[in-house]
Design a protein around this motif. Structure first.
Motif, PDB file in Angstrom:
ATOM      1  N   LYS A   1       0.833  -1.211   0.000  1.00 44.07           N
ATOM      2  CA  LYS A   1       0.000   0.000   0.000  1.00 44.07           C
ATOM      3  C   LYS A   1       0.870   1.266   0.000  1.00 44.07           C
ATOM      4  CE  LYS A   1      -3.340  -2.373   2.850  1.00 44.07           C
ATOM      5  NZ  LYS A   1      -3.937  -2.348   4.164  1.00 44.07           N
ATOM      6  N   ILE A   2       1.745   1.335  -0.967  1.00 42.86           N
ATOM      7  CA  ILE A   2       2.749   2.401  -1.024  1.00 42.86           C
ATOM      8  C   ILE A   2       2.164   3.686  -1.601  1.00 42.86           C
ATOM      9  CG2 ILE A   2       4.959   3.027  -2.076  1.00 42.86           C
ATOM     10  CD1 ILE A   2       5.549  -0.035  -2.083  1.00 42.86           C
ATOM     11  N   PRO A   3       2.290   4.810  -0.875  1.00 39.17           N
ATOM     12  CA  PRO A   3       1.865   6.092  -1.446  1.00 39.17           C
ATOM     13  C   PRO A   3       2.795   6.459  -2.601  1.00 39.17           C
ATOM     14  CG  PRO A   3       2.958   6.445   0.654  1.00 39.17           C
ATOM     15  CD  PRO A   3       2.855   4.962   0.470  1.00 39.17           C
ATOM     16  N   ILE A   4       2.264   7.165  -3.577  1.00 40.12           N
ATOM     17  CA  ILE A   4       3.041   7.476  -4.777  1.00 40.12           C
ATOM     18  C   ILE A   4       3.101   8.987  -5.005  1.00 40.12           C
ATOM     19  CG2 ILE A   4       3.159   7.180  -7.303  1.00 40.12           C
ATOM     20  CD1 ILE A   4       3.704   4.567  -5.805  1.00 40.12           C
ATOM     21  N   LEU A   5       4.320   9.485  -5.193  1.00 43.37           N
ATOM     22  CA  LEU A   5       4.535  10.875  -5.583  1.00 43.37           C
ATOM     23  C   LEU A   5       4.375  10.931  -7.092  1.00 43.37           C
ATOM     24  CD1 LEU A   5       5.431  13.807  -5.089  1.00 43.37           C
ATOM     25  CD2 LEU A   5       7.801  12.999  -5.185  1.00 43.37           C
ATOM     26  N   ILE A   6       3.231  11.395  -7.538  1.00 42.91           N
ATOM     27  CA  ILE A   6       2.916  11.421  -8.971  1.00 42.91           C
ATOM     28  C   ILE A   6       3.760  12.464  -9.697  1.00 42.91           C
ATOM     29  CG2 ILE A   6       1.094  11.938 -10.660  1.00 42.91           C
ATOM     30  CD1 ILE A   6       0.513   9.380  -9.226  1.00 42.91           C
ATOM     31  N   ASN A   7       3.758  13.677  -9.162  1.00 45.75           N
ATOM     32  CA  ASN A   7       4.441  14.774  -9.830  1.00 45.75           C
ATOM     33  C   ASN A   7       5.021  15.694  -8.767  1.00 45.75           C
ATOM     34  OD1 ASN A   7       4.920  17.379 -11.087  1.00 45.75           O
ATOM     35  ND2 ASN A   7       3.837  16.551 -12.867  1.00 45.75           N
ATOM     36  N   GLN A   8       6.337  15.750  -8.704  1.00 42.53           N
ATOM     37  CA  GLN A   8       7.009  16.549  -7.690  1.00 42.53           C
ATOM     38  C   GLN A   8       6.759  18.042  -7.882  1.00 42.53           C
ATOM     39  OE1 GLN A   8      10.839  15.028  -7.036  1.00 42.53           O
ATOM     40  NE2 GLN A   8      11.311  16.407  -5.363  1.00 42.53           N
ATOM     41  N   ASN A   9       6.748  18.516  -9.118  1.00 47.61           N
ATOM     42  CA  ASN A   9       6.545  19.947  -9.378  1.00 47.61           C
ATOM     43  C   ASN A   9       5.146  20.410  -8.992  1.00 47.61           C
ATOM     44  OD1 ASN A   9       9.148  20.206 -10.378  1.00 47.61           O
ATOM     45  ND2 ASN A   9       8.514  19.757 -12.469  1.00 47.61           N
ATOM     46  N   GLU A  10       4.158  19.564  -9.209  1.00 50.36           N
ATOM     47  CA  GLU A  10       2.778  19.920  -8.874  1.00 50.36           C
ATOM     48  C   GLU A  10       2.378  19.433  -7.482  1.00 50.36           C
ATOM     49  OE1 GLU A  10       0.071  18.864 -11.998  1.00 50.36           O
ATOM     50  OE2 GLU A  10       1.337  19.775 -13.532  1.00 50.36           O
ATOM     51  N   GLU A  11       3.294  18.757  -6.802  1.00 51.86           N
ATOM     52  CA  GLU A  11       3.086  18.251  -5.443  1.00 51.86           C
ATOM     53  C   GLU A  11       1.859  17.349  -5.332  1.00 51.86           C
ATOM     54  OE1 GLU A  11       3.350  21.406  -2.559  1.00 51.86           O
ATOM     55  OE2 GLU A  11       5.361  21.961  -3.215  1.00 51.86           O
ATOM     56  N   ILE A  12       1.755  16.404  -6.250  1.00 50.65           N
ATOM     57  CA  ILE A  12       0.638  15.468  -6.255  1.00 50.65           C
ATOM     58  C   ILE A  12       1.100  14.138  -5.669  1.00 50.65           C
ATOM     59  CG2 ILE A  12      -1.041  14.210  -7.654  1.00 50.65           C
ATOM     60  CD1 ILE A  12      -0.791  16.497  -9.737  1.00 50.65           C
ATOM     61  N   ILE A  13       0.502  13.759  -4.544  1.00 53.54           N
ATOM     62  CA  ILE A  13       0.773  12.487  -3.890  1.00 53.54           C
ATOM     63  C   ILE A  13      -0.550  11.760  -3.732  1.00 53.54           C
ATOM     64  CG2 ILE A  13       1.527  11.355  -1.759  1.00 53.54           C
ATOM     65  CD1 ILE A  13       3.510  13.690  -1.381  1.00 53.54           C
ATOM     66  N   MET A  14      -0.572  10.492  -4.144  1.00 58.59           N
ATOM     67  CA  MET A  14      -1.779   9.670  -4.024  1.00 58.59           C
ATOM     68  C   MET A  14      -1.511   8.529  -3.056  1.00 58.59           C
ATOM     69  SD  MET A  14      -3.871  11.236  -6.129  1.00 58.59           S
ATOM     70  CE  MET A  14      -5.207  10.166  -6.651  1.00 58.59           C
ATOM     71  N   LEU A  15      -2.480   8.271  -2.173  1.00 59.45           N
ATOM     72  CA  LEU A  15      -2.348   7.170  -1.225  1.00 59.45           C
ATOM     73  C   LEU A  15      -3.403   6.113  -1.518  1.00 59.45           C
ATOM     74  CD1 LEU A  15      -4.560   7.512   1.537  1.00 59.45           C
ATOM     75  CD2 LEU A  15      -3.340   9.655   1.403  1.00 59.45           C
ATOM     76  N   PRO A  16      -3.024   4.833  -1.486  1.00 60.91           N
ATOM     77  CA  PRO A  16      -3.981   3.761  -1.770  1.00 60.91           C
ATOM     78  C   PRO A  16      -4.650   3.250  -0.493  1.00 60.91           C
ATOM     79  CG  PRO A  16      -1.803   2.841  -1.645  1.00 60.91           C
ATOM     80  CD  PRO A  16      -1.652   4.322  -1.394  1.00 60.91           C
ATOM     81  N   THR A  17      -5.877   2.768  -0.634  1.00 60.48           N
ATOM     82  CA  THR A  17      -6.567   2.170   0.508  1.00 60.48           C
ATOM     83  C   THR A  17      -6.309   0.675   0.592  1.00 60.48           C
ATOM     84  OG1 THR A  17      -8.581   1.811  -0.788  1.00 60.48           O
ATOM     85  CG2 THR A  17      -8.421   3.887   0.459  1.00 60.48           C
ATOM     86  N   HIS A  18      -5.927   0.062  -0.510  1.00 61.18           N
ATOM     87  CA  HIS A  18      -5.656  -1.375  -0.594  1.00 61.18           C
ATOM     88  C   HIS A  18      -4.448  -1.572  -1.508  1.00 61.18           C
ATOM     89  CE1 HIS A  18      -9.920  -1.360   0.517  1.00 61.18           C
ATOM     90  NE2 HIS A  18      -9.771  -2.603   0.925  1.00 61.18           N
ATOM     91  N   SER A  19      -4.144  -2.814  -1.798  1.00 64.04           N
ATOM     92  CA  SER A  19      -3.151  -3.116  -2.818  1.00 64.04           C
ATOM     93  C   SER A  19      -3.617  -2.464  -4.118  1.00 64.04           C
ATOM     94  CB  SER A  19      -3.051  -4.632  -2.991  1.00 64.04           C
ATOM     95  OG  SER A  19      -2.396  -4.951  -4.185  1.00 64.04           O
TER      96      SER A  19
END
Length: 163
Positions: free
Chosen positions: A73-91
């Motif tokens: 369930k690893i959070p992902i830094l989508i775009n560093q310049n736009e500061e977009i981080i997505m977190l998953p609730t499951h696999s």
């Protein structure tokens, strides 16, 4: 030559991405003030957005694994310049997985049904997730640690352990 066709781009308005459970569409996207659907899977959307942000989904995932010792369930830094981080609730491959934007996350609280939680976004919108409040809070904590290390203190060579 392979054509890059994408029907949605994860952006700063994206609040959540989940399985559409629809015959025509793979993904239901909730944005600030609207929702839409995509024919691409959430992982395809995530990978494309990561590539546009300078890496691949797998590359971002491996980086977080290495730096934080998160293995599921690893959070992902989508775009560093736009500061977009997505977190998953499951696999990420689980049908109940919902990707939630850290930027739009306000709080989570218990749902009347056991094993579910309600996520409230900054704009007041709410969604029900099929995971416990404990899980969603842990995911929020992990994503926040990622944000601090990668966006706010990127030059500090910190190794963060979040249990």
């Amino acid at each position: 030559m392979k054509e890059n066709h994408v029907d949605y781009m994860i952006n700063q308005q994206t609040m959540a991405i989940r399985c559409a459970r629809h015959l025509e569409y793979q993904t239901h996207i909730i944005e600030t003030g609207k929702s839409c659907y995509s024919s691409m899977t959430s992982l395809q959307l995530m990978d494309y957005a990561c590539k546009m942000g300078g890496s691949t989904y797998k590359g971002r995932q491996e980086s977080v694994k290495f730096k934080f010792s998160f293995y599921s369930k690893i959070p992902i830094l989508i775009n560093q310049n736009e500061e977009i981080i997505m977190l998953p609730t499951h696999s990420p491959s689980h049908i109940d997985n919902i990707w939630i934007s850290l930027e739009h996350f306000h709080r989570a609280y218990e749902h009347p049904e056991q094993g579910k939680a309600i996520v409230e976004f900054i704009n007041g919108e709410r969604i029900t997730v099929n995971c416990s409040l404990k899980t969603i809070n842990k995911q929020h904590q992990r994503a926040s640690a990622l944000m601090l290390q990668e966006l706010h203190f990127p030059r500090k060579r910190m190794v963060m352990r979040v249990e």
